[in-house]
Design a protein around this motif. Structure first.
Motif, short mmCIF file in Angstrom:
data_model
loop_
_atom_site.label_atom_id
_atom_site.label_comp_id
_atom_site.label_asym_id
_atom_site.label_seq_id
_atom_site.Cartn_x
_atom_site.Cartn_y
_atom_site.Cartn_z
N THR A 63 141.54 1.16 5.92
CA THR A 63 140.71 0.72 4.81
C THR A 63 140.12 -0.65 5.14
OG1 THR A 63 140.64 0.46 2.40
CG2 THR A 63 142.58 -0.42 3.53
N GLY A 64 139.24 -1.13 4.26
CA GLY A 64 138.53 -2.39 4.50
C GLY A 64 137.12 -2.25 3.96
N LEU A 65 136.33 -3.31 4.10
CA LEU A 65 134.95 -3.27 3.58
C LEU A 65 134.09 -2.30 4.39
CD1 LEU A 65 134.19 -7.07 2.96
CD2 LEU A 65 135.16 -5.39 1.37
N SER A 66 133.00 -1.85 3.77
CA SER A 66 132.03 -1.02 4.48
C SER A 66 131.47 -1.78 5.67
CB SER A 66 130.88 -0.63 3.54
OG SER A 66 131.34 0.21 2.51
N GLY A 67 131.30 -1.08 6.78
CA GLY A 67 130.74 -1.70 7.97
C GLY A 67 131.74 -2.39 8.87
N SER A 68 133.02 -2.34 8.51
CA SER A 68 134.02 -3.03 9.32
C SER A 68 134.40 -2.24 10.57
CB SER A 68 135.28 -3.31 8.49
OG SER A 68 135.81 -2.10 7.96
N GLY A 69 134.00 -0.97 10.63
CA GLY A 69 134.26 -0.18 11.84
C GLY A 69 135.42 0.78 11.72
N LYS A 110 155.17 13.50 17.21
CA LYS A 110 154.89 13.76 15.80
C LYS A 110 153.41 13.55 15.51
CE LYS A 110 156.62 12.68 11.18
NZ LYS A 110 157.61 11.91 10.41
N LEU A 111 152.83 14.48 14.78
CA LEU A 111 151.44 14.34 14.37
C LEU A 111 151.28 13.12 13.47
CD1 LEU A 111 150.44 18.02 13.54
CD2 LEU A 111 149.92 16.76 15.62
N VAL A 112 150.17 12.44 13.60
CA VAL A 112 149.84 11.31 12.74
C VAL A 112 148.75 11.74 11.78
CG1 VAL A 112 149.00 8.94 12.66
CG2 VAL A 112 150.41 9.68 14.57
N HIS A 113 148.95 11.48 10.51
CA HIS A 113 147.95 11.81 9.49
C HIS A 113 147.15 10.55 9.19
CE1 HIS A 113 146.93 12.97 5.10
NE2 HIS A 113 146.02 13.43 5.92
N ILE A 114 145.92 10.49 9.68
CA ILE A 114 145.06 9.31 9.51
C ILE A 114 144.06 9.56 8.39
CG2 ILE A 114 143.44 7.71 10.59
CD1 ILE A 114 146.14 7.53 11.85
N VAL A 115 143.97 8.62 7.46
CA VAL A 115 143.00 8.71 6.37
C VAL A 115 142.10 7.48 6.43
CG1 VAL A 115 142.65 8.91 3.89
CG2 VAL A 115 144.69 9.91 4.92
N ASP A 116 140.82 7.71 6.64
CA ASP A 116 139.80 6.66 6.68
C ASP A 116 139.16 6.60 5.30
OD1 ASP A 116 137.54 5.08 7.08
OD2 ASP A 116 136.48 6.63 8.22
N VAL A 117 139.55 5.60 4.50
CA VAL A 117 139.07 5.49 3.11
C VAL A 117 137.76 4.70 3.08
CG1 VAL A 117 139.62 4.68 0.78
CG2 VAL A 117 141.44 5.58 2.26
N PRO A 118 136.72 5.22 2.45
CA PRO A 118 135.44 4.50 2.36
C PRO A 118 135.61 3.10 1.77
CG PRO A 118 135.20 6.75 1.56
CD PRO A 118 136.66 6.53 1.77
N GLY A 119 134.84 2.15 2.30
CA GLY A 119 134.98 0.77 1.86
C GLY A 119 134.08 0.37 0.72
N HIS A 120 133.16 1.24 0.31
CA HIS A 120 132.26 0.90 -0.80
C HIS A 120 133.09 0.68 -2.07
CE1 HIS A 120 129.06 1.14 -3.78
NE2 HIS A 120 128.20 0.99 -2.79
N SER A 121 132.73 -0.35 -2.83
CA SER A 121 133.53 -0.74 -4.00
C SER A 121 133.69 0.39 -5.01
CB SER A 121 132.89 -1.97 -4.68
OG SER A 121 131.54 -1.69 -5.06
N LEU A 131 147.85 5.93 -1.19
CA LEU A 131 148.83 4.86 -1.01
C LEU A 131 150.28 5.30 -1.21
CD1 LEU A 131 147.29 1.54 -2.40
CD2 LEU A 131 147.97 2.05 -0.05
N PRO A 132 150.59 6.13 -2.24
CA PRO A 132 151.99 6.53 -2.42
C PRO A 132 152.58 7.28 -1.22
CG PRO A 132 150.72 6.99 -4.41
CD PRO A 132 149.73 6.62 -3.34
N GLN A 133 151.72 7.83 -0.35
CA GLN A 133 152.20 8.59 0.81
C GLN A 133 152.21 7.75 2.09
OE1 GLN A 133 149.17 11.63 1.02
NE2 GLN A 133 149.05 11.71 -1.20
N ALA A 134 151.74 6.51 2.00
CA ALA A 134 151.47 5.73 3.21
C ALA A 134 152.72 5.25 3.93
CB ALA A 134 150.59 4.53 2.87
N ALA A 135 152.74 5.47 5.25
CA ALA A 135 153.76 4.87 6.10
C ALA A 135 153.28 3.50 6.59
CB ALA A 135 154.05 5.77 7.30
N GLY A 136 151.98 3.27 6.49
CA GLY A 136 151.40 1.99 6.88
C GLY A 136 149.95 1.92 6.45
N VAL A 137 149.46 0.70 6.26
CA VAL A 137 148.06 0.48 5.88
C VAL A 137 147.42 -0.43 6.92
CG1 VAL A 137 146.49 -0.54 4.18
CG2 VAL A 137 148.50 0.74 3.41
N VAL A 138 146.24 -0.02 7.40
CA VAL A 138 145.47 -0.83 8.34
C VAL A 138 144.24 -1.36 7.60
CG1 VAL A 138 144.22 -0.89 10.53
CG2 VAL A 138 146.25 0.59 10.27
N PHE A 139 144.21 -2.68 7.39
CA PHE A 139 143.07 -3.30 6.72
C PHE A 139 142.15 -3.85 7.79
CE2 PHE A 139 140.69 -6.57 4.49
CZ PHE A 139 140.40 -5.95 3.27
#
Length: 261
Positions: A63-69, A110-121, A131-139
């Motif tokens: 997650t993070g702002l739009s355009g962060s890559g 082990k398979l990794v489940h990656i979720v790329d959440v849109p950054g638009h407000s 978030l309730p399922q998250a093993a980690g958050v990448v900002f």
């Protein structure tokens, strides 16, 4: 149901209870205790398995702002390529896979489940679904365009760090400074200091918010002291990456530390 039927039902239940009691009385004590023990052991085992499954999530959120890559990073993790990463995501990119860098490794991974959440407000509420399922958050932070965006980035990061679903489970957060391959990129240390200063201002200004508005939030830091990420209940790690060039080793390390092979 009339009284006569109620009475018949009571009599029938009493007969069943008497038959059950008589059956139990005829069972040797050793067999009875063994049966009870097996039932209890099975229930405890099922409970342990259920709890274990809850604590071994394989979901990592980008997650993070739009355009962060973020989308560049998503495809680098999955395919080892930044293809399709130039389009701003309007829906979460979501997939389960073995990290591309690990595809040649032997043994079970082990398979990794990656979720790329849109950054638009307007699309950020989707984050609460995962978030309730998250093993980690990448900002993810754009190291090149950091200064024009550090206030909204700080606000978004503040929201994440004060969410009950993050604080209660002590979900680790990776603050990933992306696009460090660019000459004009700011250093991770500079970005960390600026974010800490801005979050310190935010926690002061938000004390004026009513209790009803912050009922699901947790306060950050230590009262009377300048805010630092080290004061958070969960682990906050600062790292660098370049989604365009594929330099994502620190990101992969964070993922594998929280999603065990």
């Amino acid at each position: 149901m009339d009284k006569e039927k109620v009475e018949q039902l009571k009599i029938q239940m009493q007969q069943w209870l008497n038959e059950a009691e008589e059956f139990i009385n005829h069972i040797p004590p050793v067999q009875l205790y063994t049966a009870v023990g097996v039932v209890l052991f099975t229930l405890i085992l099922l409970l342990i398995i259920r709890l274990f499954k809850r604590t071994t999530s394989n979901t990592i959120i980008l997650t993070g702002l739009s355009g962060s890559g973020k989308t560049y990073l998503f495809y680098q993790l999955r395919d080892g390529s930044a293809h399709q990463g130039t389009v701003t995501s309007m829906e979460p990119n979501e997939d389960s896979f073995i990290l591309h860098s690990e595809k040649d490794k032997k043994g079970k991974l082990k398979l990794v489940h990656i979720v790329d959440v849109p950054g638009h407000s307007r699309l950020r509420p989707k984050l609460d679904e995962f978030l309730p399922q998250a093993a980690g958050v990448v900002f993810v932070v754009d190291s090149v365009e950091f200064l024009p965006n550090f206030r909204p980035a700080s606000e978004y990061l503040y929201e994440i760090l004060t969410k009950a679903s993050v604080v209660k489970k002590k979900v680790p957060v990776l603050l990933l400074c992306n696009k460090v391959d660019k000459v004009t990129a700011h250093t991770a240390e500079f970005i960390r200091k600026q974010l800490e200063k801005e979050i310190d201002k935010l926690r002061t200004s938000r004390t004026a918010v009513s209790d009803a508005d912050i009922s699901n939030e947790y306060t950050l830091g230590v009262p009377g002291e300048p805010f630092a990420f080290s004061q958070c209940h969960n682990s906050i790690i600062i790292a660098e990456a370049s989604g365009l060039t594929g330099e994502i080793s620190q990101l992969e390390k964070f993922i594998r530390e929280n999603v065990k092979p």
